[in-house]
Design an enzyme around this catalytic site. Structure first.
Site, PDB file in Angstrom:
ATOM      1  N   SER A 186       9.320  -0.764  -1.735  1.00 54.61           N
ATOM      2  CA  SER A 186       9.571  -1.965  -0.957  1.00 54.61           C
ATOM      3  C   SER A 186      10.827  -1.779  -0.113  1.00 54.61           C
ATOM      4  O   SER A 186      11.007  -0.755   0.540  1.00 54.61           O
ATOM      5  CB  SER A 186       9.658  -3.176  -1.894  1.00 54.61           C
ATOM      6  OG  SER A 186       9.778  -4.373  -1.163  1.00 54.61           O
ATOM      7  N   HIS A 211       6.169  -1.177   2.793  1.00 51.72           N
ATOM      8  CA  HIS A 211       5.226  -2.225   3.164  1.00 51.72           C
ATOM      9  C   HIS A 211       5.970  -3.261   3.989  1.00 51.72           C
ATOM     10  O   HIS A 211       7.182  -3.196   4.180  1.00 51.72           O
ATOM     11  CB  HIS A 211       4.546  -2.853   1.942  1.00 51.72           C
ATOM     12  CG  HIS A 211       5.483  -3.563   1.003  1.00 51.72           C
ATOM     13  ND1 HIS A 211       5.087  -4.110  -0.191  1.00 51.72           N
ATOM     14  CD2 HIS A 211       6.813  -3.835   1.079  1.00 51.72           C
ATOM     15  CE1 HIS A 211       6.106  -4.668  -0.794  1.00 51.72           C
ATOM     16  NE2 HIS A 211       7.174  -4.523  -0.027  1.00 51.72           N
TER      17      HIS A 211
END
Length: 282
Positions: A186, A211
């Protein structure tokens, strides 16, 4: 008869103890000619204060009495003692492992800090970001010409906290290298890829995931519209940062961040997220 209870580095007994030594003098931010600069205090040699180790006084409450019983511990590597530590009888007191150095025993955090190493081993939220930023600024003030290394094993965190750490990494003068242990997922991958180019590494079994920013939106229509606009802005900003870190086109970054995209260490190096892989046996 008073029983003796053995704890790690502690001895509880009924024998009287000598009074604790006087506390060390506090540093003053004022000099004779006025207010001294903060950098002059931090840049002073640290090893001079490491030769004087005080005995730590620990207090523990007994089950039948609320008054603390003074305990005498072995000599520890703490630089400054800020009063007694209250230890629960059912738990071990907070003791950092000591490491022997040429100037005496030092706790693990001090050894890492003196070697300009910072660990991020949890999600990066405001408290973690504040601690990392304070360490970066302090190390940069002590020596602005020596590199700093950040070890990362984090599943992500708050995008605002991660960007705050990245801004500090880019702002200070020392070069900041990054190494991924375990996972950098992340928004933590922003810190990994945002290190100094040529100093971004990963262990062979590390995993890197990128992401788009995640957001939970609720409330009135007007409030939701503002939150959606902020989420879109955050994604556009992060996609541009990944493109700058990897030298990849923004269109490809947007395609990769549409869903969770996992990389092995070799794939991350080919994509441009890191610059090298640490060698291990397997």
């Amino acid at each position: 008869m008073v029983a003796a209870v053995a704890l790690p580095h502690l001895l509880l007994s009924g024998s009287p103890l000598p009074p604790p030594p006087p506390p060390p003098p506090r540093l003053s931010l004022r000099s004779r000619g006025g207010r001294a600069p903060f950098s002059s205090l931090l840049s002073a040699p640290l090893h001079s204060s490491l030769r004087n180790f005080n005995n730590l006084t620990v207090s523990a409450a007994t089950p039948n009495s609320s008054s603390p019983i003074p305990l005498q511990s072995k000599r520890c590597g703490s630089l400054v003692s800020q009063g007694p530590i209250m230890a629960n009888m059912m738990e071990n007191p907070p003791v950092m492992p000591d490491i022997m150095t040429p100037v005496g025993p030092l706790d693990l955090a001090t050894v890492l800090f003196r070697n300009r190493i910072i660990f991020i081993g949890e999600p990066v939220f405001s408290e973690v970001a504040q601690g990392v930023i304070s360490q970066l600024v302090t190390l940069a003030t002590i020596d602005e010409n020596s590199d700093i290394l950040i070890y990362i094993n984090s599943p992500g965190g708050s995008v605002y906290s991660v960007l705050a750490v990245y801004d500090c990494m880019s702002w200070i003068k020392p070069r900041v290298g990054t190494v991924c242990f375990g996972v950098s997922a992340s928004h933590a991958s922003i810190l990994l890829a945002g290190g100094e180019k040529g100093m971004r590494y990963a262990m062979p079994n590390a995993r890197i995931m990128i992401h788009q920013p995640q957001a939970t939106i609720e409330g009135s229509a007007l409030k939701v519209r503002g939150q959606v606009a902020e989420a879109v802005h955050s994604r556009h900003k992060i996609d541009q940062m990944y493109a700058a870190f990897t030298d990849q086109p923004v269109e490809l970054i947007q395609e990769y961040t549409e869903l969770d995209r996992f990389f092995s260490a070799a794939q991350a190096m080919d994509f441009g997220l890191i610059d090298g892989i640490m060698e291990t046996e397997y």
